[in-house]
Design an enzyme around this catalytic site. Sequence first.
Site, mmCIF file in Angstrom:
data_model
loop_
_atom_site.group_PDB
_atom_site.id
_atom_site.type_symbol
_atom_site.label_atom_id
_atom_site.label_comp_id
_atom_site.label_asym_id
_atom_site.label_seq_id
_atom_site.Cartn_x
_atom_site.Cartn_y
_atom_site.Cartn_z
ATOM 1 N N HIS A 57 3.932 3.029 13.684
ATOM 2 C CA HIS A 57 3.174 4.277 13.534
ATOM 3 C C HIS A 57 3.799 5.425 14.314
ATOM 4 C CE1 HIS A 57 -0.847 2.451 11.942
ATOM 5 N NE2 HIS A 57 0.213 2.055 11.265
ATOM 6 N N HIS A 83 0.846 -1.201 0.000
ATOM 7 C CA HIS A 83 0.000 0.000 0.000
ATOM 8 C C HIS A 83 0.875 1.242 0.000
ATOM 9 C CE1 HIS A 83 0.366 1.107 4.363
ATOM 10 N NE2 HIS A 83 0.386 -0.192 4.578
ATOM 11 N N ASP A 89 6.281 2.071 7.199
ATOM 12 C CA ASP A 89 4.996 1.439 6.892
ATOM 13 C C ASP A 89 4.234 2.363 5.929
ATOM 14 O OD1 ASP A 89 2.558 0.090 6.923
ATOM 15 O OD2 ASP A 89 2.051 0.718 8.960
ATOM 16 N N ASP A 116 3.595 -5.965 3.331
ATOM 17 C CA ASP A 116 3.384 -4.920 4.333
ATOM 18 C C ASP A 116 4.464 -5.045 5.396
ATOM 19 O OD1 ASP A 116 2.166 -2.825 5.788
ATOM 20 O OD2 ASP A 116 0.160 -3.554 5.300
ATOM 21 N N GLU A 165 -4.937 2.131 2.604
ATOM 22 C CA GLU A 165 -4.926 0.946 3.461
ATOM 23 C C GLU A 165 -5.068 1.328 4.930
ATOM 24 O OE1 GLU A 165 -3.010 -2.207 6.012
ATOM 25 O OE2 GLU A 165 -2.496 -0.088 5.752
ATOM 26 N N GLU A 166 -4.438 2.426 5.321
ATOM 27 C CA GLU A 166 -4.394 2.804 6.735
ATOM 28 C C GLU A 166 -5.745 3.255 7.291
ATOM 29 O OE1 GLU A 166 -2.045 2.175 8.613
ATOM 30 O OE2 GLU A 166 -0.165 2.162 7.496
#
Length: 374
Positions: free
Chosen positions: A338, A71, A183, A238, A215-216
């Site tokens: 994150h 993604h 990410d 991922d 995606e997130e």
Amino acid sequence: MDRNDVKQSLKTTLKELTSIIGVSGAEQDVVRAMIEKLKPYADSIEVTTLGNLTAVKKGNRPGPTILVAAHSDEIGLAVKYIGENGFIGFDKIGGVPDNLLVGRKVWISSKKIPGVIGAKPGHLLTAEEARTVRPARELYIDVACSSAEEVAALGIRVGDRAVFADTVTEMGNGDYIAGRAIDNRAGCSVICEVLRQCASGDFAGTLVVGATCREEVGMVGAGPMGHKVKPDYVLAIDTVPSGDTPDQPNKSLLPIALGKGPAVLLADGCDSAHQYGIFSSVHPAIRKAIEKQSAAQMLPVQWLTLVGFLSTTDASVYAYAGDGIPEASFTIPRRYSHSPVEMLNINDMVDMVSIIKGIVEEENETINLDFLAH
């Protein structure tokens, strides 16, 4: 291909892609950069109106279609309103932890306009305030303007995305890299390298590499990607949280570490009865293909289940596309999820590329996707 050359190629791509702002719903600049990386090796490239990117390379003999997709988006912020006093309110886009916000530098929009998230002086905090994490709705971005007009003159508009002002850093051990948007720009770097290494077309079937959008915020792009491409099977590339830090002493929760190889999530997602559809389970044929290439190339792979963490990948959506697409979550371990200091070991990416290349060139011709055959 020489391992050091692959490592350097991945580092170069990762540094470039993580320097670009591409929060969910505003991934255009990331997609543009990926097109330039993929264009020399693809037979065709397409970007849908939603924002999904696909690049196709046809093999020199018949065989199934494999989709290898990451993604393109990252977590971040969005300008919610611009106050008359020049301070900016914001919403979170994706899983941004509240405890990482106060006192951070940010970049706003693709122009990277600098701002800071304000922090009440420590001298004025009550004991209770010092122990409390302030939610994002109580915070603001300061761009050193005294009016809404000054903010507008900088080119900032409601809806503009913002990210932590950080790029990747090579650690003292250069195999370790830390920074914002690992990410999933790490996954995007992998698919670019896979296409580069498979550019000769000396394989059976068709290789499609892709980058999904959003995606997130709910894996929005994966369903349309699966419906459009209609692959015979898919590897969802991922990152995954690792469990090799002192604050995670119970290794049974996340039994994976950096530098020990890419990780296959045999089953992952939510185990709540209220969260149907957020679940992924590797197809046995894909597991066998990864195992064969891992053994043949003597490359490590980490295997685990990750159920009940509300952690999953686009694979859980591909499983529901069309008639149901055989899938696997193939992931790169990373620390500090994150955050602006996500960390990985580049060797895990190198090994992942080599295993995927082996699957495309050696397993694709004979892979047996009949569920009952395993």
